[in-house]
Design an enzyme around this catalytic site. Structure first.
Site, PDB file in Angstrom:
ATOM      1  N   CYS A   1       0.941  -1.147   0.221  1.00  0.00           N
ATOM      2  CA  CYS A   1       0.045   0.122   0.126  1.00  0.00           C
ATOM      3  C   CYS A   1       0.966   1.202  -0.110  1.00  0.00           C
ATOM      4  O   CYS A   1       0.276   2.319  -0.222  1.00  0.00           O
ATOM      5  CB  CYS A   1      -1.071   0.103   1.181  1.00  0.00           C
ATOM      6  SG  CYS A   1      -2.053  -1.495   1.250  1.00  0.00           S
TER       7      CYS A   1
ATOM      8  N   HIS B   1      -3.207   7.022   3.140  1.00  0.00           N
ATOM      9  CA  HIS B   1      -3.699   5.674   2.553  1.00  0.00           C
ATOM     10  C   HIS B   1      -4.955   5.382   3.156  1.00  0.00           C
ATOM     11  O   HIS B   1      -5.140   5.198   4.301  1.00  0.00           O
ATOM     12  CB  HIS B   1      -2.361   4.744   2.813  1.00  0.00           C
ATOM     13  CG  HIS B   1      -3.079   3.058   2.251  1.00  0.00           C
ATOM     14  ND1 HIS B   1      -3.690   3.067   1.238  1.00  0.00           N
ATOM     15  CD2 HIS B   1      -2.987   2.138   3.255  1.00  0.00           C
ATOM     16  CE1 HIS B   1      -3.922   1.741   1.166  1.00  0.00           C
ATOM     17  NE2 HIS B   1      -3.672   0.958   2.438  1.00  0.00           N
TER      18      HIS B   1
ATOM     19  N   ASN C   1     -10.020  -0.410   0.561  1.00  0.00           N
ATOM     20  CA  ASN C   1      -8.489  -0.370   0.499  1.00  0.00           C
ATOM     21  C   ASN C   1      -8.306  -0.829  -0.671  1.00  0.00           C
ATOM     22  O   ASN C   1      -8.225  -2.056  -1.355  1.00  0.00           O
ATOM     23  CB  ASN C   1      -7.869  -1.084   1.513  1.00  0.00           C
ATOM     24  CG  ASN C   1      -6.513  -1.059   1.539  1.00  0.00           C
ATOM     25  OD1 ASN C   1      -6.025  -0.499   0.671  1.00  0.00           O
ATOM     26  ND2 ASN C   1      -5.918  -1.672   2.585  1.00  0.00           N
TER      27      ASN C   1
HETATM   28  N1  ACO Z   1     -18.017  -8.945   9.901  1.00  0.00           N
HETATM   29  C1  ACO Z   1     -18.135  -9.314  11.266  1.00  0.00           C
HETATM   30  N2  ACO Z   1     -17.559  -9.761  12.189  1.00  0.00           N
HETATM   31  C2  ACO Z   1     -16.301  -9.772  11.892  1.00  0.00           C
HETATM   32  C3  ACO Z   1     -15.539  -9.393  10.633  1.00  0.00           C
HETATM   33  C4  ACO Z   1     -16.556  -8.930   9.499  1.00  0.00           C
HETATM   34  N3  ACO Z   1     -16.155  -8.837   8.486  1.00  0.00           N
HETATM   35  N4  ACO Z   1     -14.408  -9.637  10.610  1.00  0.00           N
HETATM   36  C5  ACO Z   1     -13.860  -9.961  11.804  1.00  0.00           C
HETATM   37  N5  ACO Z   1     -15.074 -10.044  12.460  1.00  0.00           N
HETATM   38  C6  ACO Z   1     -15.196 -10.427  13.973  1.00  0.00           C
HETATM   39  C7  ACO Z   1     -13.997 -11.156  14.462  1.00  0.00           C
HETATM   40  O1  ACO Z   1     -14.251 -12.616  14.142  1.00  0.00           O
HETATM   41  C8  ACO Z   1     -13.763 -11.048  15.736  1.00  0.00           C
HETATM   42  O2  ACO Z   1     -14.716 -11.817  16.239  1.00  0.00           O
HETATM   43  P1  ACO Z   1     -14.309 -12.646  17.884  1.00  0.00           P
HETATM   44  O3  ACO Z   1     -14.227 -11.441  18.824  1.00  0.00           O
HETATM   45  O4  ACO Z   1     -15.703 -13.419  18.347  1.00  0.00           O
HETATM   46  O5  ACO Z   1     -13.355 -13.553  17.591  1.00  0.00           O
HETATM   47  C9  ACO Z   1     -14.095  -9.564  15.969  1.00  0.00           C
HETATM   48  O6  ACO Z   1     -15.036  -9.311  14.665  1.00  0.00           O
HETATM   49  C10 ACO Z   1     -13.128  -8.576  15.842  1.00  0.00           C
HETATM   50  O7  ACO Z   1     -13.729  -7.575  16.344  1.00  0.00           O
HETATM   51  P2  ACO Z   1     -12.616  -6.229  16.477  1.00  0.00           P
HETATM   52  O8  ACO Z   1     -11.695  -6.810  17.627  1.00  0.00           O
HETATM   53  O9  ACO Z   1     -13.536  -5.221  17.081  1.00  0.00           O
HETATM   54  O10 ACO Z   1     -12.210  -5.845  15.142  1.00  0.00           O
HETATM   55  P3  ACO Z   1     -11.174  -4.770  15.028  1.00  0.00           P
HETATM   56  O11 ACO Z   1     -11.624  -3.533  15.750  1.00  0.00           O
HETATM   57  O12 ACO Z   1      -9.728  -5.053  15.383  1.00  0.00           O
HETATM   58  O13 ACO Z   1     -11.303  -4.338  13.522  1.00  0.00           O
HETATM   59  C11 ACO Z   1     -10.135  -4.445  11.452  1.00  0.00           C
HETATM   60  C12 ACO Z   1     -10.788  -5.392  12.680  1.00  0.00           C
HETATM   61  C13 ACO Z   1     -11.380  -3.624  10.561  1.00  0.00           C
HETATM   62  C14 ACO Z   1      -9.613  -5.581  10.420  1.00  0.00           C
HETATM   63  C15 ACO Z   1      -8.948  -3.551  12.114  1.00  0.00           C
HETATM   64  O14 ACO Z   1      -8.288  -4.477  13.048  1.00  0.00           O
HETATM   65  C16 ACO Z   1      -8.268  -3.003  10.892  1.00  0.00           C
HETATM   66  O15 ACO Z   1      -8.738  -2.314  10.387  1.00  0.00           O
HETATM   67  N6  ACO Z   1      -6.851  -3.243  10.839  1.00  0.00           N
HETATM   68  C17 ACO Z   1      -5.896  -2.751   9.845  1.00  0.00           C
HETATM   69  C18 ACO Z   1      -6.338  -3.334   8.700  1.00  0.00           C
HETATM   70  C19 ACO Z   1      -5.556  -2.662   7.588  1.00  0.00           C
HETATM   71  O16 ACO Z   1      -5.251  -1.470   7.633  1.00  0.00           O
HETATM   72  N7  ACO Z   1      -4.983  -3.494   6.586  1.00  0.00           N
HETATM   73  C20 ACO Z   1      -4.263  -2.900   5.620  1.00  0.00           C
HETATM   74  C21 ACO Z   1      -3.915  -3.928   4.709  1.00  0.00           C
HETATM   75  S1  ACO Z   1      -3.005  -3.104   3.539  1.00  0.00           S
HETATM   76  C22 ACO Z   1      -1.972  -4.030   2.615  1.00  0.00           C
HETATM   77  O17 ACO Z   1      -0.698  -3.717   2.532  1.00  0.00           O
HETATM   78  C23 ACO Z   1      -2.446  -5.245   1.820  1.00  0.00           C
END
Ligand code: ACO
Length: 312
Positions: A113, A239, A269
């Site tokens: 990214c 980003h 993203n």
């Molecule tokens: N729908 C419903 N529930 C979900 C989903 C979904 N799509 N995805 C995960 N959950 C659940 C999980 O299973 C977990 O459940 P559990 O507690 O029963 O195990 C729970 O939601 C996790 O919830 P949170 O802890 O509140 O999640 P969080 O606030 O950490 O948000 C997220 C998750 C959105 C992925 C966040 O951590 C994030 O944005 N991280 C950064 C991601 C990012 O920037 N990635 C960039 C990639 S860039 C590249 O270079 C390719």
């Protein structure tokens, strides 16, 4: 480092819109979870298009807006982690499709990214010794082909798209670019087709923490090197990975709301494409006025990060 002009921009967004409700029919998720955790309402996935088609459309628009001849482009860089071929690069495919002259420098950059920011800095470094005045820097991604559509942790976050910029050497313009990487494979990645982990994998919480810390840090470093403060900046472009990451950075750097441009709502993203897509939207809206100072910051798999100050 020499200065550069941002001459023009372009973008390509594939036509297949996927809403959060659409995804909730495929995996156990819902609109409320996705919007509240990420800000994303919809994203676009390619149908027939390949990565190079997106890059081609974005580049063609940028070339047309710049009103330049293709013969004046001496450098072509495509930032991507989702190329169509292992080799040749998307850049070389694009060189042929666009009919860019033989003998120019064309290659891809994979900094996930952060790729577009890496591309800008590398282009700014190479443009000096070039006999042709313009460079074309593109971020282009077809991430939908690298998503496990049964994994709700990742499949809701990404979208396909491309953004392009034409730049030119101009020593009267301020340009600062700071890049870095850490060497982390386990938190975020994609081994690709034929491997044990063909799809994007991610430890969301680790990525979130890394992103906020490093974007804030690199933004401060760029401002310091440019001898500017947030008050001197017209726009901050982050980003577009997660609205909550952007809001945290906004808080740490005390960025006024009117200086922040966010469009993750519509695209998800798009990795290396996210920053140039924002720049093109801003350009279209007339926000990139002459001499506007734009601070672009990003992070990605690797972990990589980058901060670039552009003066329009
Ligand atoms: N729908 C419903 N529930 C979900 C989903 C979904 N799509 N995805 C995960 N959950 C659940 C999980 O299973 C977990 O459940 P559990 O507690 O029963 O195990 C729970 O939601 C996790 O919830 P949170 O802890 O509140 O999640 P969080 O606030 O950490 O948000 C997220 C998750 C959105 C992925 C966040 O951590 C994030 O944005 N991280 C950064 C991601 C990012 O920037 N990635 C960039 C990639 S860039 C590249 O270079 C390719």
């Amino acid at each position: 480092m020499i200065g550069i002009d941002l001459v023009s921009t372009g973008r390509a967004i594939p036509g297949n819109i996927i809403t959060n409700d659409d995804l909730s029919k495929i995996v156990d998720t819902n609109d409320e979870w996705i919007t509240s955790r990420t800000g994303i309402r919809q994203r676009n996935f390619c149908k027939e298009e390949k990565n190079w088609n997106l890059a081609y459309e974005a580049a063609s628009k940028a070339i047309e807006k710049a009103g330049i001849a293709k013969e004046e482009i001496g450098l072509l860089i495509v930032a991507t982690f989702t190329p169509d071929y292992q080799t040749p690069s998307v850049s070389c495919v694009l060189q042929e499709k666009l009919g860019l002259p033989s003998g120019i420098v064309a290659f891809d950059i994979n900094a996930a990214c952060s790729g577009f920011l890496y591309g800008l800095k590398v282009a700014a470094s190479l443009i000096e010794g070039q006999d042709k005045p313009y460079a074309l820097v593109i971020g282009s991604e077809q991430i939908s082909t690298r998503l496990d559509m049964t994994d709700r942790n990742t499949c809701v976050l990404f979208g396909d798209g491309a953004g392009a910029a034409i730049i030119k050497k101009n020593d009267n313009k301020k340009f600062v670019g700071i890049l870095g990487s850490e060497g982390n494979v386990e938190a975020l990645g994609c081994e690709g087709h034929g491997s044990d982990k063909p799809y994007v994998y991610m430890d969301g919480k680790k990525v979130f923490k890394f992103a906020v810390q490093n974007i804030t840090k690199v933004a401060k470093q760029v401002l310091e090197e440019a001898d500017l403060t947030v008050n001197d900046i017209d726009y901050v472009v982050c980003h577009q990975a997660n609205e909550r990451i952007i809001r945290s950075v906004q808080k740490f750097l005390d960025i006024p709301e009117e200086k922040l441009y966010i469009n993750i709502y519509n695209y998800g993203n798009t990795s290396a494409a996210s920053i140039p897509i924002v720049l093109d939207e801003m350009n279209e809206k007339g926000l990139l006025k002459a001499r506007a100072k734009v601070l672009c910051v990003g992070f990605g798999a690797g972990f990589t990060w980058g901060g670039v100050l552009l003066e329009v």
